[in-house]
Motif scaffolding. Sequence first.
Motif, PDB file in Angstrom:
ATOM      1  N   GLN A 417     115.441 -13.162  53.453  1.00 48.30           N
ATOM      2  CA  GLN A 417     114.172 -13.589  54.055  1.00 48.30           C
ATOM      3  C   GLN A 417     113.002 -12.830  53.434  1.00 48.30           C
ATOM      4  O   GLN A 417     111.944 -13.413  53.153  1.00 48.30           O
ATOM      5  N   GLN A 418     113.198 -11.531  53.185  1.00 50.77           N
ATOM      6  CA  GLN A 418     112.121 -10.734  52.596  1.00 50.77           C
ATOM      7  C   GLN A 418     111.917 -11.081  51.123  1.00 50.77           C
ATOM      8  O   GLN A 418     110.780 -11.168  50.644  1.00 50.77           O
ATOM      9  N   ILE A 419     113.027 -11.294  50.405  1.00 43.35           N
ATOM     10  CA  ILE A 419     112.916 -11.638  48.982  1.00 43.35           C
ATOM     11  C   ILE A 419     112.222 -12.979  48.796  1.00 43.35           C
ATOM     12  O   ILE A 419     111.458 -13.168  47.840  1.00 43.35           O
ATOM     13  N   ASP A 420     112.474 -13.902  49.702  1.00 43.66           N
ATOM     14  CA  ASP A 420     111.863 -15.228  49.592  1.00 43.66           C
ATOM     15  C   ASP A 420     110.337 -15.171  49.585  1.00 43.66           C
ATOM     16  O   ASP A 420     109.675 -16.080  49.085  1.00 43.66           O
ATOM     17  N   LEU A 421     109.789 -14.088  50.132  1.00 43.87           N
ATOM     18  CA  LEU A 421     108.330 -13.944  50.137  1.00 43.87           C
ATOM     19  C   LEU A 421     107.769 -13.874  48.719  1.00 43.87           C
ATOM     20  O   LEU A 421     106.607 -14.209  48.482  1.00 43.87           O
ATOM     21  N   PHE A 422     108.618 -13.452  47.763  1.00 40.55           N
ATOM     22  CA  PHE A 422     108.164 -13.269  46.385  1.00 40.55           C
ATOM     23  C   PHE A 422     108.415 -14.495  45.509  1.00 40.55           C
ATOM     24  O   PHE A 422     108.042 -14.503  44.340  1.00 40.55           O
ATOM     25  N   LYS A 423     109.048 -15.502  46.062  1.00 37.64           N
ATOM     26  CA  LYS A 423     109.450 -16.654  45.259  1.00 37.64           C
ATOM     27  C   LYS A 423     108.253 -17.314  44.576  1.00 37.64           C
ATOM     28  O   LYS A 423     108.271 -17.601  43.371  1.00 37.64           O
ATOM     29  N   GLU A 424     107.206 -17.533  45.308  1.00 38.98           N
ATOM     30  CA  GLU A 424     106.019 -18.209  44.752  1.00 38.98           C
ATOM     31  C   GLU A 424     105.333 -17.343  43.698  1.00 38.98           C
ATOM     32  O   GLU A 424     104.836 -17.845  42.691  1.00 38.98           O
ATOM     33  N   LEU A 425     105.332 -16.022  43.919  1.00 33.92           N
ATOM     34  CA  LEU A 425     104.704 -15.104  42.962  1.00 33.92           C
ATOM     35  C   LEU A 425     105.406 -15.182  41.609  1.00 33.92           C
ATOM     36  O   LEU A 425     104.770 -15.305  40.560  1.00 33.92           O
ATOM     37  N   PHE A 426     106.738 -15.119  41.617  1.00 35.03           N
ATOM     38  CA  PHE A 426     107.481 -15.160  40.357  1.00 35.03           C
ATOM     39  C   PHE A 426     107.467 -16.555  39.722  1.00 35.03           C
ATOM     40  O   PHE A 426     107.677 -16.687  38.519  1.00 35.03           O
ATOM     41  N   ALA A 427     107.222 -17.568  40.511  1.00 37.49           N
ATOM     42  CA  ALA A 427     107.167 -18.934  39.977  1.00 37.49           C
ATOM     43  C   ALA A 427     105.796 -19.277  39.397  1.00 37.49           C
ATOM     44  O   ALA A 427     105.643 -20.302  38.731  1.00 37.49           O
ATOM     45  N   ASN A 428     104.809 -18.419  39.626  1.00 40.31           N
ATOM     46  CA  ASN A 428     103.444 -18.666  39.158  1.00 40.31           C
ATOM     47  C   ASN A 428     103.400 -18.562  37.629  1.00 40.31           C
ATOM     48  O   ASN A 428     103.539 -17.479  37.059  1.00 40.31           O
ATOM     49  N   GLU A 429     103.214 -19.677  36.954  1.00 41.86           N
ATOM     50  CA  GLU A 429     103.253 -19.711  35.487  1.00 41.86           C
ATOM     51  C   GLU A 429     102.011 -19.117  34.840  1.00 41.86           C
ATOM     52  O   GLU A 429     101.974 -18.928  33.625  1.00 41.86           O
ATOM     53  N   ASN A 430     100.987 -18.836  35.631  1.00 45.90           N
ATOM     54  CA  ASN A 430      99.742 -18.305  35.073  1.00 45.90           C
ATOM     55  C   ASN A 430      99.735 -16.780  34.983  1.00 45.90           C
ATOM     56  O   ASN A 430      98.781 -16.201  34.479  1.00 45.90           O
ATOM     57  N   ILE A 431     100.776 -16.166  35.514  1.00 43.61           N
ATOM     58  CA  ILE A 431     100.844 -14.694  35.505  1.00 43.61           C
ATOM     59  C   ILE A 431     101.948 -14.224  34.569  1.00 43.61           C
ATOM     60  O   ILE A 431     103.087 -14.673  34.655  1.00 43.61           O
ATOM     61  N   GLN A 432     101.594 -13.315  33.677  1.00 43.98           N
ATOM     62  CA  GLN A 432     102.598 -12.724  32.783  1.00 43.98           C
ATOM     63  C   GLN A 432     103.388 -11.660  33.548  1.00 43.98           C
ATOM     64  O   GLN A 432     102.811 -10.813  34.234  1.00 43.98           O
ATOM     65  N   LYS A 433     104.728 -11.739  33.433  1.00 40.83           N
ATOM     66  CA  LYS A 433     105.592 -10.761  34.103  1.00 40.83           C
ATOM     67  C   LYS A 433     106.152  -9.797  33.058  1.00 40.83           C
ATOM     68  O   LYS A 433     106.775 -10.222  32.081  1.00 40.83           O
ATOM     69  N   ILE A 434     105.960  -8.507  33.286  1.00 41.03           N
ATOM     70  CA  ILE A 434     106.344  -7.466  32.332  1.00 41.03           C
ATOM     71  C   ILE A 434     107.467  -6.628  32.937  1.00 41.03           C
ATOM     72  O   ILE A 434     107.439  -6.311  34.131  1.00 41.03           O
ATOM     73  N   ALA A 435     108.442  -6.270  32.133  1.00 42.80           N
ATOM     74  CA  ALA A 435     109.525  -5.402  32.601  1.00 42.80           C
ATOM     75  C   ALA A 435     110.209  -4.739  31.415  1.00 42.80           C
ATOM     76  O   ALA A 435     110.032  -5.158  30.268  1.00 42.80           O
ATOM     77  N   GLN A 436     110.980  -3.725  31.697  1.00 41.57           N
ATOM     78  CA  GLN A 436     111.839  -3.077  30.708  1.00 41.57           C
ATOM     79  C   GLN A 436     113.236  -3.629  30.916  1.00 41.57           C
ATOM     80  O   GLN A 436     113.815  -3.483  31.984  1.00 41.57           O
TER      81      GLN A 436
END
Length: 947
Positions: A417-436
């Motif tokens: 339930q808590q992780i689902d809160l981030f679903k839309e954020l990670f699906a946003n194609e206009n934001i670059q996601k950076i990680a190692q």
Amino acid sequence: MKKLFLFDAMALIYRAHFAFAKTPRISSKGINTSAVFGFTNTILEVIQKEKPNYLGVAFDTSAPTFRHVEYTPYKAQRQVQPEDITIAIPYVKRLVEAMDIPLLIMDGYEADDIIGTIAKKAVKKNPEIVVYMMTPDKDYGQLVEERIKMYKPAFMGKGVEILGPEEVCARWNIQHVDQVIDMLGLMGDAVDNIPGIPGVGEKTAQKLIEQFGSLENLLENTDQLKGKLQENLVNFKEQGLLSKHLARILCEVPIEYEEEKLRYTPPNKSLLEPLLEELEFRTLRKRILGEEATPEPAATKTKSGPKVASNQMDMFGSPSPSEASFTTESNGDEDESEAFTSFANLENTPHQYHLVQGEAAIKGLISYLSRQSSFCFDTETTNINAIDAELVGMSFSYRKGEAFYIPFPENGAACQQQIDLFKELFANENIQKIAQNIKYDMSVLANYGIEIQGETYDTMLAHYLIEPEKRHNMDALSMTYLHYEPMSIEKLIGKKGAKQGNMREVPLELIKEYAAEDADITWQIKPHLDQLMAKNDKTLQLFKEVEMPLARVLSNIEREGVLLDIPFLKEMSNTLEKDSTEVQKQIFELAGESFNIASPKQLGEVLFEKLRLDPKAKKTKTGQYMTGEEVLSKLESEHKIASLILDFRELQKLKSTYVDALPQLISPKTGRIHTSFMQAVTATGRLSSKDPNLQNIPIRTVRGREIRKAFIPRNEDYQILSADYSQIELRIMAAFSQDESMCEAFNKGLDVHKATASKVFQVPLEEVSADMRRKAKTVNFGIIYGVSAFGLAAQIGISRTEAKEIIDQYFIEFPKVKAYMDQSIAKARDFGYVETVLGRRRYLKDILSANINERGFAERNAINAPIQGSAADMIKVAMIQIQDFLWKENLKSKMILTVHDELVFDAHMDEIGYLRERIDKIMCSALDLGVVIETGIGVGANWLEAH
């Protein structure tokens, strides 16, 4: 008190050289200046931090010492001094002279003897002096007293250590420093080839010295001991006393202590300036000489916020960087030398790391993240295997020095339930996601139904393309580019092993600091990598169009996994066990005795002492006979036992490494095995895999190939489909060289090995024998790897003369292949690197080496790396396009493996015909090479059948 610093030059030079082994500093003239740079930084750090009153640098000479005279094997086993160190030593001496520091050298004596003598004389003559012996060598502990101390320089993030009598005694667990040589007399010293007493290690030596006080007293009372230890002490008494004598540092060297000559004075600018220019030490030149330096206040570089001003001055009174900002200058780019700097860390660096808990706070953070053009994130989990990992928390950063950590509940439903809160954020194609290592994070989030969409950026992969042969983990990048040492995972969960803890067990405040730091540091590393990638359009394109899309594809392949036929593996295990027992029985019969075949010592004694198979049999440094595969292969024609031993080894390896091990790696969650593909390991661009390593599944032997039968489709509606590039590296060689004969063979669909044999052996195509074709095939593939006449002769069992004639004839018939090879080597010499068809670079630092072996290895890589790397580029492009096709067509078939030039699929029965056609087309057209590309595609009930 006044300070006298005495430097052990050779110890510090070697230390500097090996500290830079993975990241050498090569000048524009091809000189490895790592050792000189590291040594210079060490001296400057001492001058800056310790402000010594007196300095001296002691060197060894090539002249023999009393130790060599009294004990011929002394240091005899040491490896030949690396060429780069030999080149560095004259530069270091010039540098010391230019710094106006006395050189302390005397034939017949080692640097430690000279330092010991000067140290003892200095404290005796001047009661106001404290001597610091600058060395990493533990043997100096015997010299330490109240005003003579060891000064171990900072190394790999570990700070300076100053050792007085108390610290030395604690290090050795002894009562007084004189016992250091008693310890060395017992233990010996492998580095200097001092033998010591056999069977006595450090712990045993400590107990003996604690009980008896000295080596001499111990040897007089051996009757108080028992067993093998007593026997060795009695039998090797003289050897022990000799070892103590050799280990003792001589403090009676006939060298004068001239205090005023050792007094620190400013450098000789007329000598130092041209030397620094010659070495291309631009930053150090600015720092020491104060010329062309940016007039900014000194600062300590930290990972958050602006620099912190300091009033430190350099040795000439000009503002200069602090010790935390010493820099290296690799390939013209100034970056941090992690071996010679004092790093910032979490404890001494301002930062704002927030703990975010509760739905309202999480939604507030998501709202801020949604307004960014990019953000960095990191997952904390319970398992390094992404498939079986549970999410413990996530951290985010979008501002330097600030990060946010969100812990997740362990309960499945509440966590989801808590992780689902981030679903839309990670699906946003206009934001670059950076990680190692973003592939891991993708896989973990996919476990919870979260898909990362839009542009992604992996700092590990970016650095892999910039510096393919260096380390790419976050700690290494942080220390290189940010001069910052991140918190160790071991601080949270302990060292690797059975007792290592779990991230769920870590206190929340501590895991918050650790996780938030990961996101913050990765965020700060990215601009440095962007700047470096921007210098080369091909590298940037390779990153955006190949490596980053491939990470998504590999994550998908890993999650699919492969089904194993467990009953088959159990049956195969039993068969291998029976065969192994039978072969072992035959070996014992031929040997005339039972012995441990897995023991090189026992095996060597049977083969070379009892059976006397090779009177010239070679031994290792430890005195054991060499019994490797190469040795045994040469003995096969002499005695059947050699081939049986090779057979036995294969049976044992297949059983333990593959047949018995594979079932243990099945995921309890999915019932399949999920290998982990690594993009940032091989310098050529080839993928590798682990847990299990499927790249090494045997293929050359009948038994080895059988293992592939265990890889089966997911259910009865599927079959395994294998698509393999045909002779791709030879085709790339043809494309690169544009050799008409080779291109014609491929473009006309001829048997290229037969066509090669026809030309090399000067016979019509129809008269080429199987043996001729076999030799030509070996030559074709050998040429790519720079095979020599010696190597070819060994591979195909012919004389070296005949092998040379074949290679010479090959180059006559395929002149453009030879031209390509020469051009590749010439380019590497001119630029220091070679490139694949997509611009992937392989740097070759030894291409101008005076060492013929090192240079030869670099030249072979200059020929092969563009070919092997282009093959890697090609299959990567094909994988991206094939996965895109599978997704767009919404097919049931899945790509489940990639091994070298082969792709493996779980192919749905209804889609096999369509898959064959499309996969072949995509693979053949992945890169336009100008040569016909072919694939071999097969379908079967298991991987072997399909392959």
